[in-house]
Write an enzyme that holds these catalytic residues in place. Structure first.
Site, PDB file in Angstrom:
ATOM      1  N   GLY A  53       0.836  -1.196   0.000  1.00 40.06           N
ATOM      2  CA  GLY A  53       0.000   0.000   0.000  1.00 40.06           C
ATOM      3  C   GLY A  53       0.871   1.246   0.000  1.00 40.06           C
ATOM      4  CB  CYS A  81       5.173  -4.123   0.229  1.00 39.77           C
ATOM      5  SG  CYS A  81       6.073  -2.595   0.088  1.00 39.77           S
ATOM      6  CE1 TYR A  82       0.748   0.736   5.596  1.00 34.39           C
ATOM      7  CE2 TYR A  82      -0.678  -1.181   5.873  1.00 34.39           C
ATOM      8  CZ  TYR A  82      -0.315   0.104   6.231  1.00 34.39           C
ATOM      9  OH  TYR A  82      -0.999   0.747   7.220  1.00 34.39           O
ATOM     10  CG  HIS A 167       5.584  -5.196  -4.880  1.00 38.86           C
ATOM     11  ND1 HIS A 167       4.289  -5.084  -4.429  1.00 38.86           N
ATOM     12  CD2 HIS A 167       6.253  -4.140  -4.380  1.00 38.86           C
ATOM     13  CE1 HIS A 167       4.174  -3.993  -3.700  1.00 38.86           C
ATOM     14  NE2 HIS A 167       5.356  -3.404  -3.647  1.00 38.86           N
ATOM     15  CD  GLU A 169       2.672  -7.877  -6.074  1.00 41.38           C
ATOM     16  OE1 GLU A 169       3.329  -8.735  -5.464  1.00 41.38           O
ATOM     17  OE2 GLU A 169       2.444  -6.750  -5.614  1.00 41.38           O
ATOM     18  CG  ASP A 224     -16.224 -10.277 -22.025  1.00 42.90           C
ATOM     19  OD1 ASP A 224     -15.423 -11.218 -22.180  1.00 42.90           O
ATOM     20  OD2 ASP A 224     -15.865  -9.101 -21.841  1.00 42.90           O
ATOM     21  CE  LYS A 363     -12.000 -10.684 -23.380  1.00 47.79           C
ATOM     22  NZ  LYS A 363     -13.063  -9.676 -23.464  1.00 47.79           N
TER      23      LYS A 363
END
Ligand code: XMP
Length: 507
Positions: A53, A81-82, A167, A169, A224, A363
C-alpha cells in the site's frame, strides 16, 4: 466455490494488488480481492495475503487490520510490503519510516532455499517499492531472507505467517511465482479451481435467481456477451438475447454474429438500427460527441427492443468489478451524466434483478468457461472490438462511404493476418481511415485520395500496448491488395506507436 478453497487478498491500496489476484489465479487457485471495509465477507478462507500500500505504517491514518480476527482464521498469511510491515508491528516489532523510497530491482538472498524459498536460486532479482523498513523484530520472528546489504527483507512468524518486503506479483521479481506457489502449498485446505465445478455452480445460481422470470441480455458477438448468452442458454432459463446492429460493424459482421449463434443453437434477435445511428451521427466530427451519440442511442435502441425486462444479465468481468469498487465515487458521478434509461438498470440492480454471472472471472477464465461449453475456438479468440465500432477508426465525420472503405481495408488486413498465422499472435488489429487527401498517380493522372492506417498491437490488458513487427511479406501483400482493390485509397501506413502515449484506437 467453498470459501476454504479461497485465497483472500486484502487490499491496502497498492497499484499491484490486482496482479496478486491474477498470479494466484494463474497458479490455479481461486483468489478474490477484499477492501478493508468488506472483511466481514470473508468466511474461513484457505489463505490470506495482505497487499502492499502507498501509506507508511507509521502514518496517523495508516490502514489497519484486526489482528485477533486474522489470527482466528488460523490459515497461512503472507504480508507483501506494507502487509509485512503491518504483520511485524502486530507481532510486537517496530518499523522505521523513511522519506526516501526504494524503487526498482534488488537482490534477494534467502537464508535457506526451503519453505517459502524452496526451489529458488541463492540470489534472485526482486522488485522493491517501499519507504519503510523493519526496525525491531519481536521475539520468535525469524529472518528468512536479506538483501545484498544484509538488511532483512523477509520474515517468518510461526509455521506459516510470512512477510516479504518486495512484490512477487510483478514480472520484474524473477522468481515471484515460485514464492507465491510455495506460500500456497502451506495452505492445506486449498483445492485447485476447476472451471467445470464453477460452471455447475453458476448454472445452479442462475436457475435459483431467475426461476421462471424472463432474463434479457445484449450480445455483440464479442467473447464476454457470447459466453454469457451460452451460459444462460445452458442453464435453460427463459432468455432473450438481443443483438443491435449499429451500422458501425466490420464487413459482414452482423451476418457472422448471427451465423455464430446459429452454430451454437442459441437464438438471438437482431435489431437493425444502422440507419438510426448513421443519421444521428451525420455531420458530427467531435470524438466525444460521437461516442455520446452512439452510447445514448444504443441504450435507447436496446431498451426499445427489450420493452419491460423482468431481469437483465450483463457480461461484467472481475477487473470491471475491482475497477468500479476502487472508483466508486467517480463512477457515481459519471452515471449521473448518462441517460434516464440507465436509471432503469440501476433500479433493476437495486431490486437484485441484474445478473452478472461472469463477475468473478478474468478474461482468460471466461474463455476457459466458454470452451467448456463447446463454444468454437474462433469465437473465443476474436479480437476485442470497441462498442462505438468503426466510428473510433474513422476520425472526423462518419459516412457510409468512409465506413465501406474501412471495411474493405480491414477485411483484407485481417484476412492476411489469418493467412500468415498472425491473427492469434496479436491482441488486436484493424485498418482505419485517415481522411486526408494525398497525391498519387493512377494511370496517367494525378489522384487525390485518402490513406488507411494498419494497426496491430500486443497487450495484456489494453492499458499498455506495443506495436507488432509483422513480416514484411504480410505487410506488402496487404498494401498491394488494398491499393489495387479498395477505391478511394492511395496510401497505406503502418502505425508504429506504442500505448502510451498513443491509444489503441485513433479516436
Ligand atoms: P484505447 O483506444 O483507449 O483502447 O487504447 C483500449 C481498448 O478499449 C477498446 N475501446 C473501447 N471499447 N468502448 C468500448 O467498448 C469504447 O468507447 C472504446 N474505446 C476503445 C479498444 O478497442 C481497445 O481494445
Amino acid at each position: 466455490m467453498d470459501d476454504k478453497h479461497l485465497v483472500a487478498v486484502i487490499d491496502f491500496g497498492s497499484q499491484y494488488t490486482q496482479l496478486i489476484v491474477r498470479r494466484v489465479r494463474e497458479l490455479g487457485y481461486m483468489a478474490k480481492l477484499y477492501a478493508l471495509e468488506d472483511l466481514d465477507q470473508i468466511h474461513e478462507p484457505g489463505a490470506v495475503i495482505l497487499s502492499g500500500g502507498p501509506k507508511s505504517t507509521t502514518d496517523a491514518d495508516a490502514p489497519d487490520i484486526d489482528f485477533e480476527w486474522l489470527k482466528s482464521l488460523n490459515v497461512p498469511v503472507l504480508g507483501v510490503c506494507y502487509g509485512m510491515q503491518l504483520l511485524n508491528i502486530k507481532h510486537g516489532g517496530s518499523v522505521k519510516a523513511s522519506n526516501k523510497r526504494e524503487y526498482g530491482p534488488a537482490a534477494l538472498l534467502p537464508e535457506a532455499c526451503t519453505g517459502l524459498y524452496r526451489d529458488m536460486s541463492p540470489s534472485s532479482q526482486v522488485w522493491m517499492s517501499h519507504s519503510d523498513t523493519v526496525d525491531h523484530l519481536a521475539e520468535g520472528c525469524q529472518v528468512i531472507a536479506r538483501n545484498a546489504e544484509g538488511v532483512p527483507v523477509s520474515l517468518q512468524w510461526g509455521e506459516a505467517t510470512f512477510g516479504i518486503q518486495f512484490h512477487p506479483e510483478v514480472t520484474h521479481s524473477h522468481e515471484g511465482r515460485t514464492i507465491l506457489r510455495n506460500f500456497l502449498s502451506c495452505a492445506a485446505n486449498l483445492k485447485k479451481f476447476d472451471i467445470g465445478d464453477f460452471k455447475r455452480q453458476l448454472i445452479r445460481e442462475i436457475r435459483e435467481r431467475v426461476g421462471s422470470k424472463q432474463v434479457v441480455c445484449g450480445v455483440s458477438g464479442g467473447v464476454d456477451s457470447t459466453v454469457l448468452a451460452v451460459l444462460l442458454h445452458e442453464a435453460g432459463v427463459n432468455m432473450r438475447a438481443i443483438f443491435v446492429d449499429n451500422g458501425l460493424l466490420r464487413k459482414n459482421e452482423a451476418d457472422e454474429v448471427r451465423a455464430n449463434f446459429a452454430r451454437m443453437n442459441v437464438e438471438i434477435e437482431t435489431v437493425d438500427a444502422s440507419e438510426r445511428f448513421l443519421t444521428a451521427l451525420a455531420g458530427e466530427g467531435d470524438p466525444e460527441k460521437k461516442r455520446r451519440i452512439i452510447g445514448g442511442l444504443f441504450i435507447d435502441v436496446f431498451w426499445d427492443a427489450v420493452g419491460d425486462a423482468e431481469m437483465l444479465a450483463q457480461g461484467t468481468l472481475y477487473p470491471d468489478v475491482i475497477e468500479s469498487a476502487s472508483n466508486a465515487k467517480s463512477k457515481a458521478s459519471v452515471i449521473k451524466t448518462h441517460h434516464n434509461r440507465v436509471e432503469r438498470v440501476l433500479e433493476l440492480q437495486a431490486q437484485g434483478k441484474v445478473l452478472e454471472p461472469l463477475a468473478e472471472l478474468f478474461k482468460d477464465e471466461v474463455r476457459e468457461l466458454g470452451a467448456s461449453m463447446g463454444i468454437p475456438h474462433d469465437i473465443l479468440w476474436r479480437h476485442p472490438f470497441p462498442g462505438p465500432g468503426l466510428a473510433v477508426r474513422c476520425p472526423g465525420v462518419v459516412t457510409r462511404d468512409r465506413l465501406d472503405i474501412i471495411r474493405e481495408c480491414d477485411a483484407i488486413f485481417i484476412g492476411n493476418l489469418k493467412k500468415y498465422g498472425w491473427y492469434e499472435k496479436v491482441w488486436q488489429a484493424y485498418a482505419g481511415l485517415i481522411p486526408v487527401k494525398t497525391v498519387g498517380v493512377k494511370g496517367d493522372e494525378r489522384s487525390y485520395e485518402w490513406a488507411t492506417n494498419l494497426r496491430a498491437i500486443v497487450s495484456e490488458d489494453a492499458m499498455t500496448a506495443d506495436w507488432v513487427e509483422l513480416p514484411p511479406a504480410l505487410l506488402r501483400e496487404t498494401s498491394n491488395r488494398i491499393l489495387n482493390e479498395v477505391k478511394g485509397i492511395n496510401r497505406v501506413l503502418y502505425d508504429i506507436s506504442t500505448k502510451p502515449p498513443a491509444s489503441i484506437e485513433w479516436e
